[in-house]
Design a protein around this motif. Structure first.
Motif, PDB file in Angstrom:
ATOM      1  N   ASP A 134      53.408  37.813  30.682  1.00 19.01           N
ATOM      2  CA  ASP A 134      52.331  38.587  30.056  1.00 19.01           C
ATOM      3  C   ASP A 134      50.995  38.230  30.685  1.00 19.01           C
ATOM      4  N   HIS A 135      50.183  39.218  30.939  1.00 20.89           N
ATOM      5  CA  HIS A 135      48.797  38.977  31.335  1.00 20.89           C
ATOM      6  C   HIS A 135      47.968  38.845  30.057  1.00 20.89           C
ATOM      7  N   GLU A 156      45.954  43.582  33.252  1.00 24.47           N
ATOM      8  CA  GLU A 156      45.506  43.960  34.589  1.00 24.47           C
ATOM      9  C   GLU A 156      44.562  45.155  34.531  1.00 24.47           C
ATOM     10  N   SER A 192      43.224  38.841  35.965  1.00 26.95           N
ATOM     11  CA  SER A 192      43.680  38.371  37.267  1.00 26.95           C
ATOM     12  C   SER A 192      45.160  37.996  37.218  1.00 26.95           C
ATOM     13  N   ASP A 193      45.720  37.738  38.389  1.00 27.09           N
ATOM     14  CA  ASP A 193      47.089  37.227  38.486  1.00 27.09           C
ATOM     15  C   ASP A 193      47.088  35.709  38.560  1.00 27.09           C
ATOM     16  N   ASP A 194      45.955  35.102  38.266  1.00 22.24           N
ATOM     17  CA  ASP A 194      45.852  33.655  38.266  1.00 22.24           C
ATOM     18  C   ASP A 194      46.735  33.080  37.163  1.00 22.24           C
ATOM     19  N   ASN A 208      45.753  33.181  33.583  1.00 26.63           N
ATOM     20  CA  ASN A 208      45.796  34.452  32.850  1.00 26.63           C
ATOM     21  C   ASN A 208      47.224  34.903  32.568  1.00 26.63           C
ATOM     22  N   LEU A 209      48.192  34.053  32.858  1.00 27.83           N
ATOM     23  CA  LEU A 209      49.585  34.442  32.663  1.00 27.83           C
ATOM     24  C   LEU A 209      50.248  33.550  31.624  1.00 27.83           C
ATOM     25  N   ASN A 269      55.691  41.815  24.897  1.00 25.66           N
ATOM     26  CA  ASN A 269      54.788  42.294  25.928  1.00 25.66           C
ATOM     27  C   ASN A 269      54.612  43.806  25.803  1.00 25.66           C
TER      28      ASN A 269
END
Ligand code: ZN
Length: 70
Positions: free
Chosen positions: A32-33, A37, A42-44, A47-48, A56
């Protein structure tokens, strides 16, 4: 994100363990972000979070929505 075998992974949305069951595909692991997005999340790794596929899906793009526990 590090997910190792043998370590219980809990859903970042509902807090329940995530199990890999063939009979329950919606209860499987999804990533999950925290900030979606679509909201420039971010995909950092910060953030996950791990989550159930179904959680989700329910959360969608609503970061401010509170999901009540059963
Ligand atoms: Zn969940």
């Amino acid at each position: 994100m590090m997910i190792k075998n043998g370590i219980e992974v809990r859903c970042g949305i509902c807090g329940k363990p995530i199990l890999h069951k063939k009979s329950d595909p919606s209860g499987r692991l999804s990533v999950d972000h925290i900030v979606p997005e679509s909201w420039c999340g971010s995909d950092d790794a910060k953030n996950l979070q791990p989550s159930h596929v179904r959680c989700n899906a329910v959360k969608g793009n609503n970061t401010d929505r509170v999901i009540e526990r059963a």
